[in-house]
Design an enzyme around this catalytic site. Structure first.
Site: not given
Length: 211
Positions: A44, A71, A83, A85, A100, A104, A122-123, A127, A151
């Site tokens: 995996r 993006r 948003a 990290l 943030e 921002e 999740p696959g 995160e 940004e």
């Protein structure tokens, strides 16, 4: 037969071997050899991610603060909510969210709640994102944070909740945190109300943090 308990639970299948074929600035790719319940072993590959926070900032006119940002992986400019990290292991997610929102949007908030917690993909990635609801918002003091790269080209707007819901359902808005955040806001209002949401320092098993 009774109904199943609809609640995610912790579980970990045995990892026979593990390697990290790629390491980037913030994330990496890991390859695990995992033993299945029937004894077979499969590989995996997944992205290892530090986790993120996002902020649905709601003003007193029922508008959400959103920003438009390029993006590169999807080759689009997306409307999003602020948003970022979790840059430091064990970082307090509320303080990260407040940072943030300031960096921002140059905004602060008086009332913070946990809106929802999600795994984005999740696959293929671990995160975890905590989405906060911020109310009682106002302009922050001091100078604006210096932005760079994508940004530096951001646009800011305040959009009515109803217009964002329409855009989500029409397939015009695609950012995960915006979609989940806005629809969770509507669901919370139709349920027990926004004041019944979890406190801002609620436990987060996916990313344990220091108080």
């Amino acid at each position: 037969m009774g109904s199943p308990v609809i609640k995610d639970t912790a579980e970990e299948w045995r990892i026979v071997a593990s390697g990290t074929p790629f390491t980037g600035n913030k994330t990496s790719v890991r390859t695990d050899e995992v033993e299945m319940p029937d004894g077979t072993v499969v590989k995996r590959d997944y992205q290892v991610h530090p986790g993120s926070v996002a902020v649905l900032a709601l003003d007193d006119q029922d508008r959400v603060l959103v920003l438009r940002q390029y993006r590169h992986p999807v080759r689009q400019k997306l409307w999003e909510i602020p948003a970022g990290l979790l840059d430091v292991p064990g970082e307090n997610p509320l303080r990260a969210a407040q940072r943030e929102l300031y960096e921002e949007a140059h905004v602060k908030a008086e009332d913070w709640r946990v809106l929802t917690d999600v795994y984005t993909t999740p696959g293929g990635c671990d995160e975890a994102v905590r989405i906060f609801l911020a109310r009682g918002i106002s302009e922050a003091e001091g100078e604006r944070f210096d932005v760079a790269e994508e940004e530096a080209d951001m646009e800011l707007a305040r959009v009515p909740v109803a217009e964002l819901v329409r855009g989500v359902l029409a397939g015009e808005l695609h950012n995960n945190c915006l979609v989940v955040g806005v629809l969770s806001l509507v669901a919370a209002r139709q349920g027990d109300g926004l004041d019944a949401l979890r406190q801002a320092d609620a436990e987060w098993p996916a990313r344990p943090f220091e108080a």
